[in-house]
Motif scaffolding. Sequence first.
Motif, PDB file in Angstrom:
ATOM      1  N   LEU A   1      72.316  35.815  37.703  1.00  0.00           N
ATOM      2  CA  LEU A   1      71.022  35.173  37.942  1.00  0.00           C
ATOM      3  C   LEU A   1      70.287  34.923  36.638  1.00  0.00           C
ATOM      4  N   ILE A   2      69.372  33.974  36.655  1.00  0.00           N
ATOM      5  CA  ILE A   2      68.535  33.681  35.486  1.00  0.00           C
ATOM      6  C   ILE A   2      67.415  34.709  35.424  1.00  0.00           C
ATOM      7  N   GLY A   3      67.245  35.329  34.266  1.00  0.00           N
ATOM      8  CA  GLY A   3      66.260  36.398  34.143  1.00  0.00           C
ATOM      9  C   GLY A   3      64.866  35.947  33.751  1.00  0.00           C
ATOM     10  N   ARG A   4      64.789  34.895  32.938  1.00  0.00           N
ATOM     11  CA  ARG A   4      63.463  34.448  32.476  1.00  0.00           C
ATOM     12  C   ARG A   4      63.478  32.926  32.293  1.00  0.00           C
TER      13      ARG A   4
ATOM     14  N   ALA B   1      61.891  37.857  35.743  1.00  0.00           N
ATOM     15  CA  ALA B   1      62.308  38.504  36.986  1.00  0.00           C
ATOM     16  C   ALA B   1      62.164  40.012  36.863  1.00  0.00           C
ATOM     17  N   LEU B   2      61.641  40.636  37.919  1.00  0.00           N
ATOM     18  CA  LEU B   2      61.390  42.070  37.917  1.00  0.00           C
ATOM     19  C   LEU B   2      62.252  42.770  38.966  1.00  0.00           C
TER      20      LEU B   2
ATOM     21  N   SER C   1      64.656  33.514  47.727  1.00  0.00           N
ATOM     22  CA  SER C   1      65.366  33.754  48.986  1.00  0.00           C
ATOM     23  C   SER C   1      65.742  35.217  49.164  1.00  0.00           C
ATOM     24  N   SER C   2      65.808  35.957  48.055  1.00  0.00           N
ATOM     25  CA  SER C   2      66.189  37.369  48.138  1.00  0.00           C
ATOM     26  C   SER C   2      65.037  38.304  47.784  1.00  0.00           C
ATOM     27  N   GLY C   3      63.824  37.758  47.696  1.00  0.00           N
ATOM     28  CA  GLY C   3      62.651  38.595  47.478  1.00  0.00           C
ATOM     29  C   GLY C   3      62.391  39.002  46.042  1.00  0.00           C
ATOM     30  N   ILE C   4      62.934  38.284  45.062  1.00  0.00           N
ATOM     31  CA  ILE C   4      62.685  38.610  43.660  1.00  0.00           C
ATOM     32  C   ILE C   4      61.218  38.372  43.336  1.00  0.00           C
ATOM     33  N   GLU C   5      60.626  39.317  42.621  1.00  0.00           N
ATOM     34  CA  GLU C   5      59.263  39.157  42.115  1.00  0.00           C
ATOM     35  C   GLU C   5      59.336  38.717  40.657  1.00  0.00           C
TER      36      GLU C   5
END
Length: 243
Positions: A164-167, A34-35, A19-23
């Motif tokens: 947020l969850i990173g991986r 997450a990058l 929803s926030s454009g995380i790649e």
Amino acid sequence: LRRSLADWTILSPATFESSSGIEYEAKPAGSFLALGQAPDKDTTTFAAKLPMDSATALQLDVLSDESLPQNGPGRADNGTLHLSKIVVRVKGEPVKIASAEADFNQHGWIIAHAIDANPDSAWGIHPQEGQTHRAFFVFEKPLEGMKGDEIRVELHQLHGRKHLIGRPRLTLTNLPEPSFVESVSLQIKEILSINPQKRSEGQKHALAFYFAKVVNEREMASLGAQNKVYAVASQFALSLIHI
């Protein structure tokens, strides 16, 4: 150990929508990293094909990673995270989750909050940042979807402050009576997949410690209830008592 881990199948390959454009970068063994710069909040939806018929439970692994703050597994400055809500859909229909369990719960931020109706509650892992953690969700009844049907898993992370969850990594089972598998087994599984000749000293020690712990717990359990527990030590400070 290999047999118990084989009961779970990774949701892979999978696509994602943030929803926030995380790649995300697909990593080995089915996880996603997450990058870029972390937003304050996000809802990420992972979509994949069901790898089996009649799935009964889902596991969410939140993996530590050197690229994350304090090794994660979250993206907050101290490496923590908050999962506000998890939603599972099969063929577009929401799936009822009967129960949830985790290897660790932050005080006041327990895994049951990820399946309640309160958007202000969440699951957290503070102060155990820097470690891999696992959450376990049992469906109210086996999924009606069959192998090949679409499953979507939404991770709502609404607390703010980059919690947020990173991986993440998602796995499914169709065992009739699924049970929680401790996240330590995840790390041991990765070591077992490495040729013994190529394991580092640290990996060898971790493997030896894990199985020593398993044997110790088994032997302790076989003793049964004890009226008294005795302990001895060979190293202690000398104390003189005058009578």
